[in-house]
Design a protein around this motif. Structure first.
Motif, PDB file in Angstrom:
ATOM      1  N   ASP A  26       0.836  -1.202   0.000  1.00  0.00           N
ATOM      2  CA  ASP A  26       0.000   0.000   0.000  1.00  0.00           C
ATOM      3  C   ASP A  26       0.871   1.252   0.000  1.00  0.00           C
ATOM      4  O   ASP A  26       1.899   1.320   0.681  1.00  0.00           O
ATOM      5  N   THR A  27       0.447   2.252  -0.768  1.00  0.00           N
ATOM      6  CA  THR A  27       1.098   3.561  -0.754  1.00  0.00           C
ATOM      7  C   THR A  27       0.393   4.431   0.282  1.00  0.00           C
ATOM      8  O   THR A  27      -0.843   4.514   0.282  1.00  0.00           O
ATOM      9  N   VAL A  28       1.176   5.074   1.146  1.00  0.00           N
ATOM     10  CA  VAL A  28       0.589   5.799   2.268  1.00  0.00           C
ATOM     11  C   VAL A  28       1.216   7.182   2.417  1.00  0.00           C
ATOM     12  O   VAL A  28       2.343   7.439   1.989  1.00  0.00           O
ATOM     13  N   LEU A  29       0.435   8.046   3.053  1.00  0.00           N
ATOM     14  CA  LEU A  29       0.884   9.383   3.437  1.00  0.00           C
ATOM     15  C   LEU A  29       1.054   9.401   4.946  1.00  0.00           C
ATOM     16  O   LEU A  29       0.158   8.993   5.681  1.00  0.00           O
ATOM     17  N   THR A  30       2.209   9.874   5.424  1.00  0.00           N
ATOM     18  CA  THR A  30       2.479   9.950   6.858  1.00  0.00           C
ATOM     19  C   THR A  30       3.154  11.276   7.170  1.00  0.00           C
ATOM     20  O   THR A  30       3.450  12.070   6.285  1.00  0.00           O
ATOM     21  N   MET A  31       3.410  11.495   8.445  1.00  0.00           N
ATOM     22  CA  MET A  31       4.210  12.631   8.886  1.00  0.00           C
ATOM     23  C   MET A  31       5.596  12.185   9.337  1.00  0.00           C
ATOM     24  O   MET A  31       6.293  12.907  10.047  1.00  0.00           O
ATOM     25  N   ALA A  32       6.024  11.014   8.901  1.00  0.00           N
ATOM     26  CA  ALA A  32       7.313  10.456   9.305  1.00  0.00           C
ATOM     27  C   ALA A  32       8.390  10.774   8.276  1.00  0.00           C
ATOM     28  O   ALA A  32       9.061   9.891   7.739  1.00  0.00           O
ATOM     29  N   GLY A  33       8.533  12.086   7.990  1.00  0.00           N
ATOM     30  CA  GLY A  33       9.550  12.511   7.034  1.00  0.00           C
ATOM     31  C   GLY A  33      10.933  12.601   7.658  1.00  0.00           C
ATOM     32  O   GLY A  33      11.159  12.227   8.800  1.00  0.00           O
ATOM     33  N   TRP A  34      11.888  13.100   6.855  1.00  0.00           N
ATOM     34  CA  TRP A  34      13.284  13.276   7.268  1.00  0.00           C
ATOM     35  C   TRP A  34      13.945  11.941   7.657  1.00  0.00           C
ATOM     36  O   TRP A  34      14.855  11.903   8.474  1.00  0.00           O
ATOM     37  N   ARG A  35      13.484  10.838   7.091  1.00  0.00           N
ATOM     38  CA  ARG A  35      14.056   9.520   7.378  1.00  0.00           C
ATOM     39  C   ARG A  35      13.732   8.578   6.225  1.00  0.00           C
ATOM     40  O   ARG A  35      12.874   8.864   5.400  1.00  0.00           O
ATOM     41  N   GLU A  36      14.407   7.443   6.207  1.00  0.00           N
ATOM     42  CA  GLU A  36      14.220   6.489   5.114  1.00  0.00           C
ATOM     43  C   GLU A  36      13.128   5.463   5.403  1.00  0.00           C
ATOM     44  O   GLU A  36      12.463   4.981   4.489  1.00  0.00           O
ATOM     45  N   HIS A  37      12.980   5.071   6.661  1.00  0.00           N
ATOM     46  CA  HIS A  37      11.944   4.118   7.074  1.00  0.00           C
ATOM     47  C   HIS A  37      11.321   4.596   8.381  1.00  0.00           C
ATOM     48  O   HIS A  37      11.924   5.396   9.108  1.00  0.00           O
ATOM     49  N   ALA A  38      10.155   4.046   8.683  1.00  0.00           N
ATOM     50  CA  ALA A  38       9.515   4.353   9.961  1.00  0.00           C
ATOM     51  C   ALA A  38       8.601   3.204  10.364  1.00  0.00           C
ATOM     52  O   ALA A  38       7.977   2.563   9.512  1.00  0.00           O
ATOM     53  N   VAL A  39       8.553   2.948  11.670  1.00  0.00           N
ATOM     54  CA  VAL A  39       7.569   2.045  12.245  1.00  0.00           C
ATOM     55  C   VAL A  39       6.486   2.908  12.873  1.00  0.00           C
ATOM     56  O   VAL A  39       6.781   3.763  13.714  1.00  0.00           O
ATOM     57  N   LEU A  40       5.233   2.676  12.453  1.00  0.00           N
ATOM     58  CA  LEU A  40       4.136   3.561  12.848  1.00  0.00           C
ATOM     59  C   LEU A  40       2.887   2.764  13.162  1.00  0.00           C
ATOM     60  O   LEU A  40       2.670   1.676  12.603  1.00  0.00           O
ATOM     61  N   PRO A  41       2.015   3.315  14.020  1.00  0.00           N
ATOM     62  CA  PRO A  41       0.666   2.749  14.116  1.00  0.00           C
ATOM     63  C   PRO A  41      -0.026   2.908  12.755  1.00  0.00           C
ATOM     64  O   PRO A  41       0.136   3.928  12.078  1.00  0.00           O
ATOM     65  N   ALA A  42      -0.791   1.933  12.368  1.00  0.00           N
ATOM     66  CA  ALA A  42      -1.484   2.014  11.080  1.00  0.00           C
ATOM     67  C   ALA A  42      -2.375   3.247  11.004  1.00  0.00           C
ATOM     68  O   ALA A  42      -2.557   3.827   9.924  1.00  0.00           O
ATOM     69  N   ALA A  43      -2.888   3.684  12.138  1.00  0.00           N
ATOM     70  CA  ALA A  43      -3.757   4.863  12.156  1.00  0.00           C
ATOM     71  C   ALA A  43      -3.012   6.139  11.787  1.00  0.00           C
ATOM     72  O   ALA A  43      -3.639   7.142  11.428  1.00  0.00           O
TER      73      ALA A  43
END
Length: 332
Positions: free
Chosen positions: A91-108
């Motif tokens: 899935d392609t997603v929009l997040t606020m986890a910028g300034w990095r290459e990967h992120a672990v996030l709550p799906a919400a």
């Protein structure tokens, strides 16, 4: 198996224009996923002028970046691992986890995107926060009316370039823009449909704007001389939407305000600042309108790309030297 990735931290708080010395790139091991979490690999990162204010340790409408911690901002990514029934791998997603290459996030914290009609990057620009900012500023804050003459500063940027086109769709009679190079001026007039535009390097804003006034609506992205020049040429009962003031973001001390504010009284001008996050109720309406304008070819956009996380700081600095036409992005 843990994912090792890189992220950018703010190491010291800058005075003036931020430079490489104010940032560190850290290599970190991400935690294993808990239930309800996803691993996202970022593909496109957003850089935005508002991020400069977050580098200062001052109270504002958004918390400051913390020293020694990962910075954040808008990002497009792809789900690489999921322990949530809300998002699937791929899935392609929009997040606020910028300034990095990967992120672990709550799906919400990740919004699934429909990329069947537009590139994913559009959700960081024309269909994202900049586009919604333009829409809110003109429709709700400036209360644009049929036949209005509209002036937009920073008109070749992510917000300004959308604002000019939205103004036309909302019924503006004339749309005027300022930009920082002859090429950008040509883009505004020849491709985006502005009625006129000028390069603010060619002379005082007030002098160049004179032939295009009086102005009913001023959409301010720049502040400083632009705001002062617009006040000179506002029509009676004009409306000013204060979106940003990028001209002063790197100033060592607050710049003096326009010297002609008494004109706001004599002309009965309304001047109102706004933050787009206060107007989330317009989001669905914006997507519906902007999506239709894009499909019809009435709304177009450009993106300026830097490549690689190591270019993130250069891309951010480029916002303050006119390095972008349209939305500034970093591609990973």
């Amino acid at each position: 198996m843990a994912t090792t990735t890189r992220e950018i931290h703010l190491s010291t708080r800058p005075v003036g224009l931020p430079g490489p010395e104010h940032f560190d790139t850290a290599s970190v091991d991400l935690p294993d996923l808990a239930d309800g979490e996803v691993l996202v690999r970022n593909t496109v990162l957003s850089v935005d002028p508002y991020m400069r204010g977050r580098m200062n340790d001052v109270k504002s409408y958004v918390p400051p970046f913390q020293l020694g911690a990962p910075m954040d901002g808008g990002a497009i990514g792809v789900v690489e691992e999921s322990r949530s029934d809300k998002l699937a791998v791929g899935d392609t997603v929009l997040t606020m986890a910028g300034w990095r290459e990967h992120a672990v996030l709550p799906a919400a914290a990740a919004r699934k995107l429909d990329v069947s009609q537009v590139p994913a990057s559009a959700y960081l620009g024309v269909l994202g926060m900049p586009g919604l900012t333009a829409y809110v500023g003109l429709k709700r804050i400036a209360e644009l009316r049929e036949g209005d003459t509209v002036f937009i500063s920073g008109a070749a940027g992510a917000v300004g370039s959308v604002a000019g086109q939205v103004a036309r769709q909302l019924g503006a009679g004339r749309v005027i823009g300022s930009a920082g190079s002859p090429e950008k001026v040509s883009w505004l007039v020849d491709e985006l449909g502005f009625d006129a535009a000028f390069d603010y390097h060619d002379g005082p804003v007030a002098k160049q704007l004179k032939e295009h006034g009086p102005v009913d609506v001023y959409f301010d992205n720049v502040g400083g001389e632009h705001l002062e020049g617009a006040v000179f040429h506002m029509a009676d009962f004009g409306r000013i939407a204060l979106c940003g003031a990028i001209a002063g973001y790197n100033a060592d001390a607050p710049e003096p305000g326009p010297r002609n504010l008494m004109m706001l009284v004599s002309k009965r001008v309304t001047m109102r600042g706004f933050i787009v996050s206060d107007h989330a109720d317009l989001t669905s309406e914006f997507y519906r309108e902007a999506g239709a304008w894009l499909a019809a070819g009435d709304l177009t956009y450009r993106e300026t790309y830097f490549d690689g996380l190591d270019q993130m700081v250069d891309a951010f600095r480029g916002l303050y030297s006119g390095g972008n036409t349209g939305k500034m992005l970093v591609r990973l």
